[in-house]
Design a protein around this motif. Structure first.
Motif, PDB file in Angstrom:
ATOM      1  N   ALA A  63      51.273 -28.656  49.459  1.00 36.56           N
ATOM      2  CA  ALA A  63      50.476 -29.769  48.948  1.00 36.56           C
ATOM      3  C   ALA A  63      50.422 -29.804  47.429  1.00 36.56           C
ATOM      4  N   GLY A  64      50.723 -28.699  46.766  1.00 34.85           N
ATOM      5  CA  GLY A  64      50.670 -28.657  45.308  1.00 34.85           C
ATOM      6  C   GLY A  64      52.009 -28.838  44.624  1.00 34.85           C
ATOM      7  N   VAL A  65      53.055 -29.172  45.380  1.00 31.01           N
ATOM      8  CA  VAL A  65      54.359 -29.426  44.765  1.00 31.01           C
ATOM      9  C   VAL A  65      54.303 -30.772  44.048  1.00 31.01           C
ATOM     10  N   THR A  66      54.752 -30.796  42.803  1.00 26.24           N
ATOM     11  CA  THR A  66      54.628 -32.006  41.983  1.00 26.24           C
ATOM     12  C   THR A  66      55.760 -32.991  42.259  1.00 26.24           C
ATOM     13  N   TYR A  67      55.536 -34.225  41.818  1.00 21.65           N
ATOM     14  CA  TYR A  67      56.578 -35.250  41.918  1.00 21.65           C
ATOM     15  C   TYR A  67      57.823 -34.833  41.144  1.00 21.65           C
ATOM     16  N   ALA A  68      57.637 -34.232  39.985  1.00 24.44           N
ATOM     17  CA  ALA A  68      58.783 -33.824  39.163  1.00 24.44           C
ATOM     18  C   ALA A  68      59.660 -32.836  39.913  1.00 24.44           C
ATOM     19  N   ARG A  69      59.049 -31.918  40.649  1.00 21.95           N
ATOM     20  CA  ARG A  69      59.834 -30.942  41.406  1.00 21.95           C
ATOM     21  C   ARG A  69      60.520 -31.600  42.598  1.00 21.95           C
ATOM     22  N   VAL A  70      59.876 -32.560  43.228  1.00 23.25           N
ATOM     23  CA  VAL A  70      60.539 -33.293  44.308  1.00 23.25           C
ATOM     24  C   VAL A  70      61.807 -33.947  43.779  1.00 23.25           C
ATOM     25  N   ILE A  71      61.712 -34.562  42.603  1.00 25.01           N
ATOM     26  CA  ILE A  71      62.869 -35.228  41.996  1.00 25.01           C
ATOM     27  C   ILE A  71      63.967 -34.216  41.680  1.00 25.01           C
ATOM     28  N   ASP A  72      63.592 -33.109  41.050  1.00 23.89           N
ATOM     29  CA  ASP A  72      64.579 -32.151  40.556  1.00 23.89           C
ATOM     30  C   ASP A  72      65.165 -31.274  41.652  1.00 23.89           C
ATOM     31  N   GLU A  73      64.354 -30.942  42.664  1.00 26.51           N
ATOM     32  CA  GLU A  73      64.762 -29.920  43.622  1.00 26.51           C
ATOM     33  C   GLU A  73      65.059 -30.443  45.021  1.00 26.51           C
ATOM     34  N   LEU A  74      64.609 -31.651  45.356  1.00 25.27           N
ATOM     35  CA  LEU A  74      64.716 -32.099  46.745  1.00 25.27           C
ATOM     36  C   LEU A  74      65.364 -33.467  46.891  1.00 25.27           C
ATOM     37  N   GLY A  75      65.968 -33.977  45.827  1.00 23.51           N
ATOM     38  CA  GLY A  75      66.562 -35.303  45.894  1.00 23.51           C
ATOM     39  C   GLY A  75      67.662 -35.435  46.920  1.00 23.51           C
ATOM     40  N   THR A  90      59.199 -43.344  40.535  1.00 25.08           N
ATOM     41  CA  THR A  90      58.458 -44.532  40.115  1.00 25.08           C
ATOM     42  C   THR A  90      57.005 -44.236  39.773  1.00 25.08           C
ATOM     43  N   VAL A  91      56.571 -42.990  39.982  1.00 19.37           N
ATOM     44  CA  VAL A  91      55.164 -42.648  39.781  1.00 19.37           C
ATOM     45  C   VAL A  91      54.866 -42.483  38.295  1.00 19.37           C
ATOM     46  N   GLY A  92      53.964 -43.281  37.774  1.00 18.75           N
ATOM     47  CA  GLY A  92      53.418 -43.106  36.436  1.00 18.75           C
ATOM     48  C   GLY A  92      54.428 -42.794  35.357  1.00 18.75           C
ATOM     49  N   SER A  93      54.034 -41.897  34.479  1.00 15.19           N
ATOM     50  CA  SER A  93      54.836 -41.448  33.341  1.00 15.19           C
ATOM     51  C   SER A  93      55.355 -40.043  33.640  1.00 15.19           C
ATOM     52  N   PRO A  94      56.248 -39.504  32.779  1.00 15.58           N
ATOM     53  CA  PRO A  94      56.677 -38.111  32.984  1.00 15.58           C
ATOM     54  C   PRO A  94      55.505 -37.127  33.047  1.00 15.58           C
ATOM     55  N   GLN A  95      54.485 -37.381  32.231  1.00 15.98           N
ATOM     56  CA  GLN A  95      53.323 -36.479  32.250  1.00 15.98           C
ATOM     57  C   GLN A  95      52.631 -36.507  33.613  1.00 15.98           C
ATOM     58  N   ILE A  96      52.493 -37.704  34.193  1.00 14.13           N
ATOM     59  CA  ILE A  96      51.863 -37.830  35.500  1.00 14.13           C
ATOM     60  C   ILE A  96      52.729 -37.167  36.570  1.00 14.13           C
ATOM     61  N   ARG A  97      54.048 -37.360  36.493  1.00 12.20           N
ATOM     62  CA  ARG A  97      54.937 -36.756  37.486  1.00 12.20           C
ATOM     63  C   ARG A  97      54.932 -35.232  37.398  1.00 12.20           C
ATOM     64  N   ASN A  98      54.675 -34.700  36.211  1.00 12.30           N
ATOM     65  CA  ASN A  98      54.593 -33.249  36.042  1.00 12.30           C
ATOM     66  C   ASN A  98      53.295 -32.668  36.576  1.00 12.30           C
ATOM     67  N   ARG A  99      52.280 -33.496  36.739  1.00 11.93           N
ATOM     68  CA  ARG A  99      50.982 -33.021  37.225  1.00 11.93           C
ATOM     69  C   ARG A  99      50.678 -33.481  38.653  1.00 11.93           C
ATOM     70  N   GLY A 100      51.000 -34.735  38.960  1.00 10.89           N
ATOM     71  CA  GLY A 100      50.640 -35.301  40.251  1.00 10.89           C
ATOM     72  C   GLY A 100      51.394 -34.648  41.401  1.00 10.89           C
ATOM     73  N   THR A 101      50.761 -34.610  42.566  1.00  8.89           N
ATOM     74  CA  THR A 101      51.326 -33.938  43.735  1.00  8.89           C
ATOM     75  C   THR A 101      51.351 -34.875  44.934  1.00  8.89           C
ATOM     76  N   VAL A 102      52.279 -34.615  45.835  1.00 11.69           N
ATOM     77  CA  VAL A 102      52.341 -35.391  47.068  1.00 11.69           C
ATOM     78  C   VAL A 102      51.084 -35.146  47.910  1.00 11.69           C
ATOM     79  N   GLY A 103      50.618 -33.904  47.930  1.00 10.01           N
ATOM     80  CA  GLY A 103      49.390 -33.607  48.672  1.00 10.01           C
ATOM     81  C   GLY A 103      48.195 -34.365  48.129  1.00 10.01           C
ATOM     82  N   GLY A 104      48.112 -34.483  46.804  1.00 10.14           N
ATOM     83  CA  GLY A 104      47.021 -35.249  46.210  1.00 10.14           C
ATOM     84  C   GLY A 104      47.106 -36.720  46.553  1.00 10.14           C
ATOM     85  N   ASN A 105      48.322 -37.261  46.592  1.00 11.07           N
ATOM     86  CA  ASN A 105      48.519 -38.651  46.968  1.00 11.07           C
ATOM     87  C   ASN A 105      48.070 -38.892  48.409  1.00 11.07           C
TER      88      ASN A 105
END
Length: 291
Positions: free
Chosen positions: A69-81, A93-108
């Motif tokens: 649940a704590g895996v970030t959007y940035a890691r999904v992009i980089d590691e699971l594309g 498409t989520v927010g800015s790079p800063q948001i993608r580095n912090r936001g998580t799929v579990g949080g969504n």
């Protein structure tokens, strides 16, 4: 306001059991906005950023990805594309790079906003949400059953999201999103699409066009059936434009949008029809090229 900072998953579940009103905090991209604007004043915050288990992902024996649940959007992009392409497309498409580095799929998932970008691809992929409590252990909730209302989910008061289980893609996937600009925008409407050639099925997910994220089940069954009847799964022939257009119309009919400040119900219905037609066509073209 109390601040709880467990260092292990077991301690996090115990803290949630002892403080059922505590609001989980992972990336904080939704929660902190609500706090800053004084829209929410919970009695306690439950900081989950110190729990290492939540930041891990791993493939199961059947190829399903267990996404903490704590895996970030940035890691999904980089590691699971390559294995979760639809979710990676949505994450871009989520927010800015800063948001993608912090936001998580579990949080969504926990926020359960109808406009959340991860929901359509998770629905299209037939994901399952893994939730847990200290008292009752772990249970699995199909993602389509996880959303129970506008910004409401199926979590009990003492439960936390541990992970989301997402089958690895067996075919092409697509994600489309309409907004008032090209970046850093909340979706006016969104659509996730997945081809499942291993079982000759189609997956769909509608976002920001109903009280909860939802599938277009009848539209998916229609398209899969027509592909089967025409022998297209085997021949990988061209997708007829009339079939793609009818699929788009049926996706549109599965939505239940409202008028709001971001867009009208009529515009949402029209955009869904167009996005569904295009997503099906793009995914089918990818399927043909992979032959």
């Amino acid at each position: 306001m109390d601040f709880l900072a467990p260092a292990t998953w077991a301690d996090a579940l115990l803290a949630k059991a002892e403080h059922p009103d505590a609001v989980p905090l992972a990336g904080g991209t939704d929660v902190m906005v609500e706090l800053n604007f004084d829209h929410r004043r919970p009695p306690a915050l439950l900081d989950l950023t110190r729990v290492p288990d939540l930041r891990e992902w791993s493939p199961d024996a059947d190829g399903t990805i267990r996404l903490g649940a704590g895996v970030t959007y940035a890691r999904v992009i980089d590691e699971l594309g390559d294995v979760l392409p639809g979710l990676a497309m949505a994450s871009r498409t989520v927010g800015s790079p800063q948001i993608r580095n912090r936001g998580t799929v579990g949080g969504n998932l926990g926020a359960a906003s109808p406009a959340g970008d991860s929901h359509p691809p998770l629905l299209a992929a037939d994901a399952v949400v893994e939730v847990a409590s200290a008292a009752r252990g772990t249970r699995l909730v199909p993602v389509a059953e996880f959303y129970t209302g506008v910004k409401r989910n199926a979590l009990a008061a003492d439960e936390l999201i541990a992970a989301v289980l997402v089958p690895s893609a067996s075919g092409p996937q697509q994600f489309c999103k309409i907004g008032t600009r090209n970046a850093m925008v909340i979706a006016v409407s969104a659509f996730g699409f997945a081809l499942h050639p291993d079982r000759k099925a189609v997956g769909t997910g509608i976002g920001s066009a109903a009280p909860t994220p939802r599938r277009a089940g009848e539209a998916a069954a229609f398209l899969a059936g027509e592909l089967e009847a025409a022998g297209l799964w085997e021949s990988r022939g061209e997708l007829p434009e009339s079939l793609a257009r009818e699929f788009g119309h049926r996706v549109r009919d599965a939505a239940a949008p409202i008028d709001d400040v971001r867009g009208s119900a009529a515009y949402r219905l029209h955009s869904l029809s167009v996005m569904a037609r295009r997503a099906a066509t793009w995914a089918w073209d990818d399927y043909r090229r992979a032959a």
